[in-house]
Design a protein around this motif. Structure first.
Motif, short mmCIF file in Angstrom:
data_model
loop_
_atom_site.label_atom_id
_atom_site.label_comp_id
_atom_site.label_asym_id
_atom_site.label_seq_id
_atom_site.Cartn_x
_atom_site.Cartn_y
_atom_site.Cartn_z
N TYR A 11 0.79 -1.23 0.00
CA TYR A 11 0.00 0.00 0.00
C TYR A 11 0.83 1.28 0.00
N HIS A 12 2.12 1.16 -0.28
CA HIS A 12 2.95 2.36 -0.48
C HIS A 12 4.24 1.94 -1.17
N CYS A 13 4.31 2.17 -2.47
CA CYS A 13 5.53 1.89 -3.22
C CYS A 13 5.63 2.93 -4.33
N HIS A 14 6.80 2.98 -4.93
CA HIS A 14 7.03 3.97 -5.99
C HIS A 14 7.36 3.21 -7.26
N LEU A 15 6.34 2.65 -7.88
CA LEU A 15 6.58 1.80 -9.05
C LEU A 15 7.30 2.55 -10.16
N GLY A 90 -1.02 10.63 -2.51
CA GLY A 90 0.23 10.30 -1.86
C GLY A 90 1.37 10.28 -2.86
N GLU A 91 2.52 10.55 -2.55
CA GLU A 91 2.97 10.71 -1.18
C GLU A 91 2.94 12.18 -0.81
N VAL A 92 2.31 12.47 0.31
CA VAL A 92 2.23 13.84 0.82
C VAL A 92 2.60 13.78 2.30
N LEU A 154 -0.90 6.26 7.54
CA LEU A 154 0.41 6.75 7.96
C LEU A 154 1.45 5.76 7.47
N HIS A 155 2.29 6.24 6.57
CA HIS A 155 3.30 5.40 5.96
C HIS A 155 4.58 5.48 6.81
N TRP A 156 5.18 4.33 7.12
CA TRP A 156 6.47 4.27 7.84
C TRP A 156 6.43 5.16 9.09
N THR A 202 6.08 -1.64 0.90
CA THR A 202 7.53 -1.83 0.74
C THR A 202 8.28 -0.50 0.76
N ASP A 203 7.63 0.58 0.29
CA ASP A 203 8.32 1.85 -0.01
C ASP A 203 9.45 1.59 -1.01
N GLY A 204 9.32 0.54 -1.82
CA GLY A 204 10.29 0.28 -2.86
C GLY A 204 10.23 1.37 -3.92
MN MN Z 1 7.62 6.73 -0.06
#
Ligand code: MN
Length: 256
Positions: A11-15, A90-92, A154-156, A202-204
């Motif tokens: 639910y949060h990655c940077h493809l 996102g990401e904000v 809330l990411h990370w 992953t925040d990959g």
């Molecule tokens: Mn990120």
């Protein structure tokens, strides 16, 4: 015939930031990994939208990363223009670490405008960065956003447990990545949070797994680690992540 396995959730990655990003988009679609792809600037939105196509596994969020606000703050006009096209933002957020503190006041301006626009529009899911700024992020969320209209993930999250409690009162979810599990406060958070408030991420490609950029399918390892920390089985956590995502997305009406 064997039943298809429960889909994974990243639910949060940077493809779009992988060198071979077209392949990563395609693999997520083929493997049915439920993905929420961030963008870091509004300018990246149309291309990401196109890459995701109409694959139901691929969600693309419209963002303006707090670490880029100094150079890209002017793109808020584009953010406003594209917001009606998506329910995902996102990401904000805010980043008060020393390297980005110079733009902190501008970040606050941008983030409050993002929250107010989401409040006005309603039905948004917002993936939020809160490095060294959890208290401020939560205060702003409390001021600008009715949790019955839009939801923050809330990411990370690296805030205090008391701040996590406050976030739960505001109806926030938490997306958990492998790096969080390598720290003691991160593991403590993962044990203390209600399972129903958690998602995997992953925040990959920023976060690495086994010395290479994390791939969305690496959430499989994260949910096993969450299960081990909580003393439950992996299948239970895997099912919970999917259910959490579905109930989060069913919370708000999106569209006219
Ligand atoms: Mn990120």
């Amino acid at each position: 015939m064997a039943e298809a396995p429960t889909p994974l959730v990243d639910y949060h990655c940077h493809l779009d930031l992988y060198p071979d990003y077209r392949r990563v988009f395609r693999e997520c679609a083929q493997e049915n990994i439920q993905t929420l792809a961030m963008t870091t600037t509004p300018r990246a939105w149309p291309h990401n939208r196109e890459l995701a196509g109409d694959c139901p596994a691929l969600r693309v969020a419209l963002g303006l990363h707090p670490q880029l606000v100094a150079e890209r703050g002017v793109e808020m006009a584009l953010f406003e223009r594209y917001l009606p096209e998506t329910r995902f933002v996102g990401e904000v957020g805010l980043d008060a670490s020393p390297r980005f503190y110079g733009s902190f006041e501008e970040q606050v301006q941008v983030f409050s405008r993002v929250l107010r626009l989401c409040q006005e529009a309603g039905g948004r899911v917002i993936s939020v960065h809160s490095v060294r700024a959890a208290a401020r992020v939560l205060r702003m969320a409390g001021e600008h956003l009715d949790p019955r209209r839009s939801t923050i993930v809330l990411h990370w999250f690296t805030g205090k447990l008391s701040e996590a409690e406050r976030a739960l009162e505001l109806g926030c979810y938490f997306s958990v990545n492998p790096r969080m599990l390598s720290t003691k406060p991160g593991r403590e958070l993962v044990v203390r949070l209600p399972l129903g408030s958690m998602l995997t991420e992953t925040d990959g490609p920023f976060v690495e797994v086994a010395g290479r950029p994390a791939h969305p399918r690496d959430v499989a390892g994260t949910l096993q680690a969450i299960a081990a920390l909580r003393g439950v089985n992996g299948a239970e956590v895997r099912a919970a992540m999917l259910n959490n995502m579905l109930s989060l997305e069913a919370r708000h009406h999106f569209g006219p």
